[in-house]
Design a protein around this motif. Sequence first.
Motif, PDB file in Angstrom:
ATOM      1  N   MET A   1       0.830  -1.203   0.000  1.00  0.00           N
ATOM      2  CA  MET A   1       0.000   0.000   0.000  1.00  0.00           C
ATOM      3  C   MET A   1       0.865   1.253   0.000  1.00  0.00           C
ATOM      4  O   MET A   1       0.545   2.251  -0.661  1.00  0.00           O
ATOM      5  N   ALA A   2       1.978   1.221   0.703  1.00  0.00           N
ATOM      6  CA  ALA A   2       2.843   2.397   0.786  1.00  0.00           C
ATOM      7  C   ALA A   2       3.439   2.756  -0.565  1.00  0.00           C
ATOM      8  O   ALA A   2       3.731   3.935  -0.829  1.00  0.00           O
ATOM      9  N   THR A   3       3.633   1.781  -1.429  1.00  0.00           N
ATOM     10  CA  THR A   3       4.220   2.035  -2.750  1.00  0.00           C
ATOM     11  C   THR A   3       3.174   1.982  -3.857  1.00  0.00           C
ATOM     12  O   THR A   3       3.528   1.902  -5.040  1.00  0.00           O
ATOM     13  N   ALA A   4       1.905   2.014  -3.480  1.00  0.00           N
ATOM     14  CA  ALA A   4       0.831   1.929  -4.476  1.00  0.00           C
ATOM     15  C   ALA A   4       0.873   3.122  -5.415  1.00  0.00           C
ATOM     16  O   ALA A   4       1.216   4.246  -5.014  1.00  0.00           O
TER      17      ALA A   4
ATOM     18  N   ARG B   1      -9.373   9.661  -0.254  1.00  0.00           N
ATOM     19  CA  ARG B   1      -9.268   8.332   0.352  1.00  0.00           C
ATOM     20  C   ARG B   1      -7.949   7.670  -0.030  1.00  0.00           C
ATOM     21  O   ARG B   1      -7.291   7.036   0.801  1.00  0.00           O
ATOM     22  N   ALA B   2      -7.571   7.790  -1.302  1.00  0.00           N
ATOM     23  CA  ALA B   2      -6.318   7.185  -1.761  1.00  0.00           C
ATOM     24  C   ALA B   2      -5.124   7.810  -1.046  1.00  0.00           C
ATOM     25  O   ALA B   2      -4.203   7.098  -0.613  1.00  0.00           O
ATOM     26  N   ARG B   3      -5.139   9.140  -0.907  1.00  0.00           N
ATOM     27  CA  ARG B   3      -4.038   9.798  -0.207  1.00  0.00           C
ATOM     28  C   ARG B   3      -3.952   9.336   1.243  1.00  0.00           C
ATOM     29  O   ARG B   3      -2.865   9.108   1.773  1.00  0.00           O
ATOM     30  N   LYS B   4      -5.101   9.224   1.892  1.00  0.00           N
ATOM     31  CA  LYS B   4      -5.109   8.748   3.273  1.00  0.00           C
ATOM     32  C   LYS B   4      -4.484   7.362   3.379  1.00  0.00           C
ATOM     33  O   LYS B   4      -3.620   7.108   4.224  1.00  0.00           O
ATOM     34  N   CYS B   5      -4.950   6.439   2.535  1.00  0.00           N
ATOM     35  CA  CYS B   5      -4.465   5.056   2.613  1.00  0.00           C
ATOM     36  C   CYS B   5      -2.964   4.983   2.402  1.00  0.00           C
ATOM     37  O   CYS B   5      -2.241   4.317   3.163  1.00  0.00           O
ATOM     38  N   ILE B   6      -2.466   5.652   1.372  1.00  0.00           N
ATOM     39  CA  ILE B   6      -1.040   5.597   1.059  1.00  0.00           C
ATOM     40  C   ILE B   6      -0.225   6.291   2.147  1.00  0.00           C
ATOM     41  O   ILE B   6       0.830   5.789   2.570  1.00  0.00           O
ATOM     42  N   SER B   7      -0.691   7.427   2.637  1.00  0.00           N
ATOM     43  CA  SER B   7       0.039   8.155   3.672  1.00  0.00           C
ATOM     44  C   SER B   7       0.110   7.356   4.971  1.00  0.00           C
ATOM     45  O   SER B   7       1.161   7.308   5.618  1.00  0.00           O
TER      46      SER B   7
ATOM     47  N   ALA C   1      -0.009   4.137   5.283  1.00  0.00           N
ATOM     48  CA  ALA C   1       0.911   3.019   5.059  1.00  0.00           C
ATOM     49  C   ALA C   1       2.364   3.478   5.104  1.00  0.00           C
ATOM     50  O   ALA C   1       3.232   2.790   5.673  1.00  0.00           O
ATOM     51  N   GLN C   2       2.669   4.633   4.527  1.00  0.00           N
ATOM     52  CA  GLN C   2       4.050   5.118   4.510  1.00  0.00           C
ATOM     53  C   GLN C   2       4.537   5.458   5.915  1.00  0.00           C
ATOM     54  O   GLN C   2       5.677   5.140   6.280  1.00  0.00           O
ATOM     55  N   ILE C   3       3.681   6.091   6.709  1.00  0.00           N
ATOM     56  CA  ILE C   3       4.073   6.402   8.086  1.00  0.00           C
ATOM     57  C   ILE C   3       4.167   5.122   8.905  1.00  0.00           C
ATOM     58  O   ILE C   3       5.045   4.982   9.762  1.00  0.00           O
ATOM     59  N   TRP C   4       3.278   4.180   8.623  1.00  0.00           N
ATOM     60  CA  TRP C   4       3.297   2.897   9.341  1.00  0.00           C
ATOM     61  C   TRP C   4       4.635   2.186   9.131  1.00  0.00           C
ATOM     62  O   TRP C   4       5.132   1.503  10.031  1.00  0.00           O
ATOM     63  N   GLN C   5       5.222   2.324   7.936  1.00  0.00           N
ATOM     64  CA  GLN C   5       6.504   1.677   7.655  1.00  0.00           C
ATOM     65  C   GLN C   5       7.619   2.199   8.559  1.00  0.00           C
ATOM     66  O   GLN C   5       8.441   1.423   9.049  1.00  0.00           O
ATOM     67  N   THR C   6       7.670   3.500   8.754  1.00  0.00           N
ATOM     68  CA  THR C   6       8.767   4.109   9.494  1.00  0.00           C
ATOM     69  C   THR C   6       8.451   4.358  10.966  1.00  0.00           C
ATOM     70  O   THR C   6       9.354   4.387  11.800  1.00  0.00           O
TER      71      THR C   6
END
Length: 350
Positions: A160-163, A181-187, A189-194
């Motif tokens: 999801m982070a690299t979608a 919604r797409a921005r929320k999901c990707i953002s 996921a990206q914060i969840w990674q780090t």
Amino acid sequence: MSIPKETRQILEGLSLDSDFLSSDSSLSDIPNDFDREAEPLLDPTHDSSTKSIELLSPPTTSPPSTPLKQTNLLWPETPRISKPKLPKVSPYFPALLDDPESCLPFPPVDAPLFGLIQEQLAHDPFRLLIATIFLNRTRGGVALPVLFKVFARYPTTDAMATADRTELVSMIHCLGFQNQRARKCISIAQIWQTNPPVKNKRYRKLHYPRKLDGRDVGPFECTDDEDHRVAWEIAHLPGVGAYSLDSWRIFCRDELRGLATDWKGSGATTDGFVPEWKSVLPQDKELRAYLTWMWLKEGWIWDRHTGDLTPASEKMMKAAQKGGVAHEEDGNWILETSPVRKAPNGFQVD
């Protein structure tokens, strides 16, 4: 719309009919300016109101000529509160889903599950938060099939982070507010990674769960469990509103903190442990119904405004053991059970 295989499997696992997905939503985590679909950017930390995951739409047939016996699932005469105004929405949104007399199945109190999608995602907090984004002001019959397709296409947080945002927007276009919604999901996921949610790292959420909460915590401050100021382990994630926080607290927080193996308190590690769900006062009507049901399992009538508890009568418990269909009136859940006559003062009597 046909129901995907993944949806059918979840429904079969819960012994539910496909009609369970014909739902509306009433409240929303979507901020007021989400109708400005053409704007290129939104502040990902924008605060928001609450939303509902409603999994059944109200009956469209006229009421029976014989009234139904009604059992109030909250203590009688709960004070009325003014209903919050819904935010303005885009003219392109699928429907305005403000349903003042929603209803939903009310399972017997000895049933293992109530029927919320959060129960299925309780051990996967990332997906649970994504589900709350998809179900914001969107019928479950529309949102859940799309949600499962997105989970299949992006099965992990890394995926999801690299979608590709254009691709994700295309997949969820039918939900409305697809860019946000797409921005929320990707953002998320990206914060969840780090910086994933972990025990002993909490962040402020202004005015949650009560007005002025979080004001004494700095915008970028991280507190630990020894700090008694109000803060939350997922409040640093973009776009997480009150509904998402309520859902996560009820179904995920105890497990994250290592206090129990599920939200029901199984495997509690300390004496006198009190599950997190017992301290949540959600505005979402389905979460309120769920907590009403959970407290009835323990023999209590729960006041959704204050959290106060009153012992349930024998008559109430008999009704709750049978289950049925409940509808909401002024924040109280009314369980419809059997035909009765009405007294002159309007109250239901045997």
